[in-house]
Design a protein around this motif. Sequence first.
Motif, PDB file in Angstrom:
ATOM      1  N   ARG A 132       0.815  -1.220   0.000  1.00 28.40           N
ATOM      2  CA  ARG A 132       0.000   0.000   0.000  1.00 28.40           C
ATOM      3  C   ARG A 132       0.847   1.267   0.000  1.00 28.40           C
ATOM      4  NH1 ARG A 132      -5.693  -0.226   0.690  1.00 28.40           N
ATOM      5  NH2 ARG A 132      -6.184  -2.195  -0.311  1.00 28.40           N
ATOM      6  N   GLU A 133       2.041   1.231   0.588  1.00 30.92           N
ATOM      7  CA  GLU A 133       2.908   2.408   0.664  1.00 30.92           C
ATOM      8  C   GLU A 133       3.734   2.612  -0.609  1.00 30.92           C
ATOM      9  OE1 GLU A 133       5.147   1.559   4.189  1.00 30.92           O
ATOM     10  OE2 GLU A 133       3.424   1.903   5.501  1.00 30.92           O
ATOM     11  N   THR A 134       3.694   1.656  -1.532  1.00 38.23           N
ATOM     12  CA  THR A 134       4.460   1.754  -2.764  1.00 38.23           C
ATOM     13  C   THR A 134       3.636   2.510  -3.805  1.00 38.23           C
ATOM     14  OG1 THR A 134       5.537  -0.343  -2.265  1.00 38.23           O
ATOM     15  CG2 THR A 134       5.665   0.418  -4.543  1.00 38.23           C
ATOM     16  N   PRO A 135       4.225   3.534  -4.416  1.00 31.31           N
ATOM     17  CA  PRO A 135       3.486   4.296  -5.433  1.00 31.31           C
ATOM     18  C   PRO A 135       2.975   3.391  -6.564  1.00 31.31           C
ATOM     19  CG  PRO A 135       5.533   5.405  -4.861  1.00 31.31           C
ATOM     20  CD  PRO A 135       5.570   4.051  -4.209  1.00 31.31           C
ATOM     21  N   GLN A 136       1.801   3.711  -7.089  1.00 32.74           N
ATOM     22  CA  GLN A 136       1.177   2.903  -8.144  1.00 32.74           C
ATOM     23  C   GLN A 136       2.106   2.722  -9.349  1.00 32.74           C
ATOM     24  OE1 GLN A 136      -1.985   1.216  -8.285  1.00 32.74           O
ATOM     25  NE2 GLN A 136      -1.578   1.487  -6.101  1.00 32.74           N
ATOM     26  N   ALA A 137       2.816   3.763  -9.731  1.00 33.57           N
ATOM     27  CA  ALA A 137       3.725   3.653 -10.887  1.00 33.57           C
ATOM     28  C   ALA A 137       4.810   2.615 -10.615  1.00 33.57           C
ATOM     29  CB  ALA A 137       4.351   5.004 -11.217  1.00 33.57           C
ATOM     30  N   ASP A 138       5.332   2.602  -9.383  1.00 32.13           N
ATOM     31  CA  ASP A 138       6.341   1.597  -9.016  1.00 32.13           C
ATOM     32  C   ASP A 138       5.733   0.196  -9.033  1.00 32.13           C
ATOM     33  OD1 ASP A 138       8.084   3.696  -8.673  1.00 32.13           O
ATOM     34  OD2 ASP A 138       8.213   3.514  -6.487  1.00 32.13           O
ATOM     35  N   LEU A 139       4.516   0.071  -8.517  1.00 33.64           N
ATOM     36  CA  LEU A 139       3.850  -1.234  -8.511  1.00 33.64           C
ATOM     37  C   LEU A 139       3.650  -1.751  -9.932  1.00 33.64           C
ATOM     38  CD1 LEU A 139       1.182  -0.798  -5.683  1.00 33.64           C
ATOM     39  CD2 LEU A 139       3.273  -2.180  -5.603  1.00 33.64           C
ATOM     40  N   PHE A 145       7.851  -6.389 -14.358  1.00 33.65           N
ATOM     41  CA  PHE A 145       9.102  -7.124 -14.164  1.00 33.65           C
ATOM     42  C   PHE A 145       8.815  -8.547 -13.687  1.00 33.65           C
ATOM     43  CE2 PHE A 145      12.341  -8.500 -11.077  1.00 33.65           C
ATOM     44  CZ  PHE A 145      13.399  -8.682 -11.951  1.00 33.65           C
ATOM     45  N   LEU A 146       7.941  -8.698 -12.702  1.00 33.16           N
ATOM     46  CA  LEU A 146       7.630 -10.025 -12.173  1.00 33.16           C
ATOM     47  C   LEU A 146       6.965 -10.898 -13.237  1.00 33.16           C
ATOM     48  CD1 LEU A 146       6.474  -9.132  -8.558  1.00 33.16           C
ATOM     49  CD2 LEU A 146       8.615 -10.239  -9.244  1.00 33.16           C
ATOM     50  N   GLU A 147       6.147 -10.308 -14.080  1.00 32.59           N
ATOM     51  CA  GLU A 147       5.542 -11.064 -15.178  1.00 32.59           C
ATOM     52  C   GLU A 147       6.619 -11.563 -16.142  1.00 32.59           C
ATOM     53  OE1 GLU A 147       2.606  -8.348 -16.710  1.00 32.59           O
ATOM     54  OE2 GLU A 147       1.193  -8.805 -15.077  1.00 32.59           O
ATOM     55  N   ARG A 148       7.612 -10.707 -16.456  1.00 32.44           N
ATOM     56  CA  ARG A 148       8.720 -11.130 -17.329  1.00 32.44           C
ATOM     57  C   ARG A 148       9.526 -12.238 -16.665  1.00 32.44           C
ATOM     58  NH1 ARG A 148       9.117  -5.625 -17.972  1.00 32.44           N
ATOM     59  NH2 ARG A 148      11.021  -5.470 -16.757  1.00 32.44           N
ATOM     60  N   MET A 149       9.800 -12.105 -15.371  1.00 28.19           N
ATOM     61  CA  MET A 149      10.561 -13.132 -14.654  1.00 28.19           C
ATOM     62  C   MET A 149       9.789 -14.451 -14.612  1.00 28.19           C
ATOM     63  SD  MET A 149      13.496 -11.926 -13.862  1.00 28.19           S
ATOM     64  CE  MET A 149      14.115 -13.038 -12.614  1.00 28.19           C
ATOM     65  N   THR A 150       8.487 -14.374 -14.412  1.00 33.44           N
ATOM     66  CA  THR A 150       7.662 -15.583 -14.374  1.00 33.44           C
ATOM     67  C   THR A 150       7.641 -16.256 -15.740  1.00 33.44           C
ATOM     68  OG1 THR A 150       6.317 -14.688 -12.588  1.00 33.44           O
ATOM     69  CG2 THR A 150       5.345 -16.481 -13.874  1.00 33.44           C
ATOM     70  N   ARG A 151       7.494 -15.476 -16.804  1.00 37.41           N
ATOM     71  CA  ARG A 151       7.534 -16.055 -18.154  1.00 37.41           C
ATOM     72  C   ARG A 151       8.883 -16.715 -18.419  1.00 37.41           C
ATOM     73  NH1 ARG A 151       4.803 -11.358 -19.627  1.00 37.41           N
ATOM     74  NH2 ARG A 151       6.718 -10.416 -20.407  1.00 37.41           N
TER      75      ARG A 151
END
Length: 171
Positions: A132-139, A145-151
């Motif tokens: 919740r404390e992480t800015p939306q743009a960072d999320l 990035f996590l989607e690329r790593m998962t792929r």
Amino acid sequence: MTALNSLSMSWSDVEVGVMHGLREWAMASDELNRHLSTWMGLPVTDAEALGQVVWAAQSGSPVSPAVLARQIGMTSGAVSVLIDRLERAGYVTRHREGDDRRRVVVRPTATALEGTERFLGFAGAEIAAAVRETPQADLQTIQAFLERMTRAATTANTRLRAEPPSARIDA
């Protein structure tokens, strides 16, 4: 894609930090799952499966036994036995849904939801706050990035499942 040998290539300090961060998160998440297993009185694998069932239901897309098997790295037969155990413990139910009555989904029971909610209330506050404390743009950047790593990991796992172990050792 060109084959890269990750052990012989140069990595920036940030890249190394990201890889260490991913490893540390995976280890911390695994430990949380072990705590959930103790909390719920389940074997670790059953707790992992229950977590997947609960998250799927909370997101509005209940999980099928086949998808659950893939998520936790088990065979469909082993997951069927695991689901039987979770049903006997009162944590999940199987449902036939939709037009295709052959399609089965696994849903958490009220008991499972109450137990995981108590666990997350006790153990998940810091994680929820960090998100919740992480800015939306960072999320959004992190999510991409996590989607690329998962792929990438999925591609590697598919290749490893398809190649006989003897070919891997002799290479």
